[in-house]
Write a protein that holds these residues in place. Sequence first.
Motif, PDB file in Angstrom:
ATOM      1  N   LEU A  24       2.693   3.271   3.259  1.00 33.49           N
ATOM      2  CA  LEU A  24       1.831   4.243   2.585  1.00 33.49           C
ATOM      3  C   LEU A  24       2.362   4.610   1.204  1.00 33.49           C
ATOM      4  CD1 LEU A  24      -0.568   6.406   2.871  1.00 33.49           C
ATOM      5  CD2 LEU A  24       1.303   8.005   3.311  1.00 33.49           C
ATOM      6  N   SER A  33       2.666   1.495  -1.309  1.00 35.95           N
ATOM      7  CA  SER A  33       1.382   0.923  -1.718  1.00 35.95           C
ATOM      8  C   SER A  33       0.719   1.789  -2.787  1.00 35.95           C
ATOM      9  CB  SER A  33       0.452   0.746  -0.512  1.00 35.95           C
ATOM     10  OG  SER A  33       0.135   1.979   0.102  1.00 35.95           O
ATOM     11  N   HIS A  34       0.845   3.105  -2.651  1.00 36.84           N
ATOM     12  CA  HIS A  34       0.303   4.002  -3.684  1.00 36.84           C
ATOM     13  C   HIS A  34       1.116   3.925  -4.977  1.00 36.84           C
ATOM     14  CE1 HIS A  34      -3.080   6.364  -2.165  1.00 36.84           C
ATOM     15  NE2 HIS A  34      -2.524   6.290  -0.973  1.00 36.84           N
ATOM     16  N   GLU A  76      -5.481   9.916   0.745  1.00 38.92           N
ATOM     17  CA  GLU A  76      -6.156   8.624   0.840  1.00 38.92           C
ATOM     18  C   GLU A  76      -5.218   7.522   1.312  1.00 38.92           C
ATOM     19  OE1 GLU A  76      -8.414   5.468  -2.184  1.00 38.92           O
ATOM     20  OE2 GLU A  76      -7.243   7.148  -2.977  1.00 38.92           O
ATOM     21  N   CYS A  77      -5.741   6.605   2.111  1.00 34.53           N
ATOM     22  CA  CYS A  77      -5.088   5.336   2.430  1.00 34.53           C
ATOM     23  C   CYS A  77      -5.847   4.243   1.692  1.00 34.53           C
ATOM     24  CB  CYS A  77      -5.084   5.090   3.929  1.00 34.53           C
ATOM     25  SG  CYS A  77      -4.293   6.412   4.873  1.00 34.53           S
ATOM     26  N   PRO A  93      -7.467   1.015   4.745  1.00 40.11           N
ATOM     27  CA  PRO A  93      -7.367   1.380   6.161  1.00 40.11           C
ATOM     28  C   PRO A  93      -7.527   0.208   7.122  1.00 40.11           C
ATOM     29  CG  PRO A  93      -8.711   2.969   4.985  1.00 40.11           C
ATOM     30  CD  PRO A  93      -8.478   1.825   4.043  1.00 40.11           C
ATOM     31  N   GLN A 126      -4.024  -1.522   6.688  1.00 43.87           N
ATOM     32  CA  GLN A 126      -2.856  -0.657   6.827  1.00 43.87           C
ATOM     33  C   GLN A 126      -2.961   0.302   8.005  1.00 43.87           C
ATOM     34  OE1 GLN A 126      -3.027   0.971   2.702  1.00 43.87           O
ATOM     35  NE2 GLN A 126      -0.874   0.383   2.596  1.00 43.87           N
ATOM     36  N   ILE A 164      -4.080   3.985   9.382  1.00 43.76           N
ATOM     37  CA  ILE A 164      -3.864   5.290   8.736  1.00 43.76           C
ATOM     38  C   ILE A 164      -2.384   5.596   8.953  1.00 43.76           C
ATOM     39  CG2 ILE A 164      -4.615   7.687   8.546  1.00 43.76           C
ATOM     40  CD1 ILE A 164      -6.857   5.731   8.019  1.00 43.76           C
ATOM     41  N   CYS A 205      -1.077  11.989  -1.676  1.00 47.56           N
ATOM     42  CA  CYS A 205      -0.584  10.619  -1.865  1.00 47.56           C
ATOM     43  C   CYS A 205      -0.573  10.195  -3.331  1.00 47.56           C
ATOM     44  CB  CYS A 205      -1.455   9.632  -1.092  1.00 47.56           C
ATOM     45  SG  CYS A 205      -1.408   9.766   0.685  1.00 47.56           S
ATOM     46  N   ASN A 248      -8.136  12.133   3.045  1.00 47.37           N
ATOM     47  CA  ASN A 248      -7.585  11.594   4.290  1.00 47.37           C
ATOM     48  C   ASN A 248      -8.710  11.264   5.270  1.00 47.37           C
ATOM     49  OD1 ASN A 248      -4.385  12.539   5.671  1.00 47.37           O
ATOM     50  ND2 ASN A 248      -5.811  11.090   6.555  1.00 47.37           N
ATOM     51  N   SER A 274     -10.739   8.191   4.465  1.00 48.52           N
ATOM     52  CA  SER A 274     -10.068   6.967   4.894  1.00 48.52           C
ATOM     53  C   SER A 274     -10.275   6.719   6.385  1.00 48.52           C
ATOM     54  CB  SER A 274      -8.573   7.041   4.575  1.00 48.52           C
ATOM     55  OG  SER A 274      -8.352   7.076   3.184  1.00 48.52           O
ATOM     56  N   PRO A 292      -0.673   1.324  11.822  1.00 44.87           N
ATOM     57  CA  PRO A 292      -0.019   0.825  10.619  1.00 44.87           C
ATOM     58  C   PRO A 292       1.041  -0.218  10.916  1.00 44.87           C
ATOM     59  CG  PRO A 292       0.811   2.999  11.169  1.00 44.87           C
ATOM     60  CD  PRO A 292      -0.334   2.714  12.091  1.00 44.87           C
TER      61      PRO A 292
END
Length: 378
Positions: free
Chosen positions: A36, A39-40, A227-228, A231, A234, A236, A266, A356, A359, A372
């Motif tokens: 998580l 990736s962000h 946010e993911c 989804p 990944q 959540i 995030c 959230n 997602s 995940p």
Amino acid sequence: MSPSKTTKSSSKSKISLTNPTIPLNSLILVTGCNGLLASHIADQLLAAGYRVRGTVRNPDKCSYLTSLYSDRHGGPGKFELVEISDVTAPNAWDDAVKGVAGIVHCVGATDLTIQESDNAAKEELEWQVGLLEAAKRAGTVKSFVFTSSAWALWMPDANKKVTLTEQSWNEDAMALARDQNVDPKTKGMAGFMALKTLVEQGVWEWVKREKPGFAFNTILLDTVLGECLDPKNQGIPSTPGMVHWIWENKHMAIIDLMEPQWFVDCVDMAKVYVAALASSPKVDRERLFVFGERYSFEEVARLLGETFPERKEKFGKPQKKGWDQTKVPNKRAEELLKRVGQKKGWTGLEESVRANTESILRLEREGGTGVPQSTYAK
């Protein structure tokens, strides 16, 4: 103190860097890139104008990241995946650091049941320091950002008024983890908190002893929500997954272990990493409190019920635990967030819970396991 209210207008804006300390289009290494946080961070680095090399255990299983970032950032060529299947192997990081100008390190232990924190920290520091030494040998690294944890600072307790500073360490967790007279079953997550404390102390000791030529900062993260990016692939992950648990009324016993404390969105989190890595004037030798607002999972559940009244009775109902009273020095991190273009500062809880939830709804529409993938350490 009662929960704060936030507006429904987005407080986020596109990231921008003025006179960055690392030139744009430089190559940045991001470890554990399928997680998580990473990736962000990779997403915001690409948005800012950098190229990114992401490490994962298995590039084949994480190939979706290449397509994801290509779609989000104008085509291929700016992101590459590299395999590090075993971070504990000798010289595991050497190839990954070749030619990079900056490093954002997001890999660390994730086993909340750890009891022998001193032994675990000794083992983990061998490969954590291995990356620092590889960065020093590379000769191209200008800045290194290390991911630590709010739990390296204190044991959250809504009944206590605590003031944290940059010199705070979780002495209570270390003492409890080491106390042989206390039943391990009653220690909760003290062992994991002690591990996080000892590892961060260990990397700072290395920096003070070795005096590397690159800037070095640690990011102290509390709960991350929002946010993911993908989804379907990944799930959540991480703490946004706890919002998913409330949504599905699952694992509520684990939710009820979580004390009211602080959270960060995030995207806000990722922008602060970029600012710590490369914004001007240079950020160096700082512990940055990336804490946005206070929250509780009881308040998260209330916001879910307010937004989706037709599903309210299906949501899990977290225990009432009050509201956090801890004072934290988070203004410096907010200053860095504003420095890279987010002038309104921290994103509020309502907006982050809404992202959230979007997602979660996207996962339900698109399918996927919702589970995940792991990054590295256990």
